[in-house]
Design a protein around this motif. Structure first.
Motif, short mmCIF file in Angstrom:
data_model
loop_
_atom_site.label_atom_id
_atom_site.label_comp_id
_atom_site.label_asym_id
_atom_site.label_seq_id
_atom_site.Cartn_x
_atom_site.Cartn_y
_atom_site.Cartn_z
N ILE A 20 0.83 -1.22 0.00
CA ILE A 20 0.00 0.00 0.00
C ILE A 20 0.86 1.26 0.00
O ILE A 20 0.76 2.10 -0.90
N LEU A 21 1.72 1.39 1.01
CA LEU A 21 2.59 2.57 1.02
C LEU A 21 3.63 2.49 -0.09
O LEU A 21 4.04 3.52 -0.64
N GLY A 22 4.04 1.27 -0.44
CA GLY A 22 4.97 1.10 -1.56
C GLY A 22 4.37 1.60 -2.87
O GLY A 22 5.07 2.20 -3.69
N ALA A 23 3.08 1.35 -3.07
CA ALA A 23 2.42 1.85 -4.29
C ALA A 23 2.45 3.38 -4.32
O ALA A 23 2.71 3.98 -5.36
N TYR A 24 2.22 3.99 -3.17
CA TYR A 24 2.30 5.45 -3.12
C TYR A 24 3.73 5.92 -3.41
O TYR A 24 3.94 6.86 -4.19
N ILE A 25 4.71 5.27 -2.77
CA ILE A 25 6.11 5.67 -2.95
C ILE A 25 6.53 5.53 -4.41
O ILE A 25 7.16 6.42 -4.97
N TRP A 26 6.17 4.40 -5.03
CA TRP A 26 6.53 4.19 -6.44
C TRP A 26 5.79 5.17 -7.34
O TRP A 26 6.36 5.65 -8.33
N ALA A 27 4.52 5.46 -7.02
CA ALA A 27 3.74 6.37 -7.87
C ALA A 27 4.31 7.79 -7.85
O ALA A 27 4.12 8.54 -8.81
N VAL A 28 4.99 8.16 -6.77
CA VAL A 28 5.61 9.48 -6.70
C VAL A 28 6.71 9.62 -7.76
O VAL A 28 6.90 10.68 -8.33
N ALA A 29 7.42 8.52 -8.03
CA ALA A 29 8.58 8.61 -8.91
C ALA A 29 8.38 7.99 -10.29
O ALA A 29 9.06 8.37 -11.23
N TYR A 30 7.51 7.02 -10.41
CA TYR A 30 7.35 6.27 -11.66
C TYR A 30 5.89 6.22 -12.08
O TYR A 30 5.01 6.17 -11.22
N PRO A 31 5.65 6.13 -13.37
CA PRO A 31 4.29 5.76 -13.78
C PRO A 31 4.09 4.27 -13.48
O PRO A 31 5.04 3.49 -13.50
N ILE A 32 2.88 3.89 -13.18
CA ILE A 32 2.60 2.49 -12.86
C ILE A 32 2.83 1.65 -14.12
O ILE A 32 2.32 1.94 -15.19
N SER A 33 3.65 0.62 -13.97
CA SER A 33 3.97 -0.27 -15.07
C SER A 33 4.06 -1.69 -14.52
O SER A 33 3.92 -1.92 -13.32
N GLN A 34 4.31 -2.64 -15.41
CA GLN A 34 4.45 -4.03 -14.96
C GLN A 34 5.66 -4.19 -14.05
O GLN A 34 5.66 -5.01 -13.13
N PHE A 35 6.69 -3.39 -14.24
CA PHE A 35 7.87 -3.41 -13.38
C PHE A 35 7.49 -3.00 -11.95
O PHE A 35 7.92 -3.62 -10.98
#
Length: 189
Positions: free
Chosen positions: A91-106
């Motif tokens: 959950i928080l990881g999704a937020y953290i990744w969304a701050v820096a990257y567009p959501i992708s399969q990676f």
């Protein structure tokens, strides 16, 4: 009693009331009841900015994978249970990744591996009873093998190899000292 001591005593005396003792007693009881939850929340508050910074660094260095979210997920899963680790990692990881990257399969693969790593941390601690250091290295080793295997099926093998090598460097060389230090701090507080 000297005048200086009397002034000091009078300054403290105004705070020594029944109301303040009750408030302190309730605070201590609540802390004792929810100490692990309070510590987990404290660590999450520290890990979110650190994770965001590490993922932004990973974005600047495109062939690197020096994110700290996965080791922190393992740490929280090991100490505070898999729901806490999965909450942070997914959950928080999704937020953290969304701050820096567009959501992708990676990103989805990393979120899945964060959750799996937290569950492994919990399993190693409770079922197998492994010490943190040994469990951390085994957990990160399994995560890196899965990262390479799943990543190889998703795209560019050379880029995946570079990501895996940097993940091994980060998770197995760079971050273990920090995680072991935090584990020792968590056991003290």
């Amino acid at each position: 009693m000297s005048k200086k001591k009397k002034i000091y005593y009078d300054g403290i005396k105004k705070y020594l009331t029944l109301r303040n003792f009750l408030i302190a007693g309730i605070a201590i009881i609540i802390y004792l009841m929810f100490a692990d939850l309070a510590k987990a929340i404290l660590f999450m508050v520290l890990f979110v900015p650190a994770g965001t910074l590490s993922i932004k660094i990973t974005r600047v260095l495109p062939q690197a994978n020096l994110e700290i979210v996965t080791p922190c997920s393992f740490f929280l899963g090991y100490l505070y249970g898999w729901p806490t680790g999965v909450f942070f990692g997914v959950i928080l990881g999704a937020y953290i990744w969304a701050v820096a990257y567009p959501i992708s399969q990676f990103v989805v693969m990393n979120l899945f591996l964060n959750g799996l790593t937290a569950v492994m941390g919990y399993y190693f601690a409770t079922t197998l009873g492994w010490q943190f250091t040994f469990a951390y290295f085994i957990g990160m080793g399994i995560r890196n093998v899965l990262f390479f295997g799943i990543g190889s099926m998703m795209g560019n093998p050379m880029e995946n190899l570079m990501h895996t090598i940097s993940a091994i460097f980060g998770n197995m060389v760079l971050f273990p000292t920090f995680m072991i230090f935090l584990y020792n701090v968590a056991n003290i507080i």
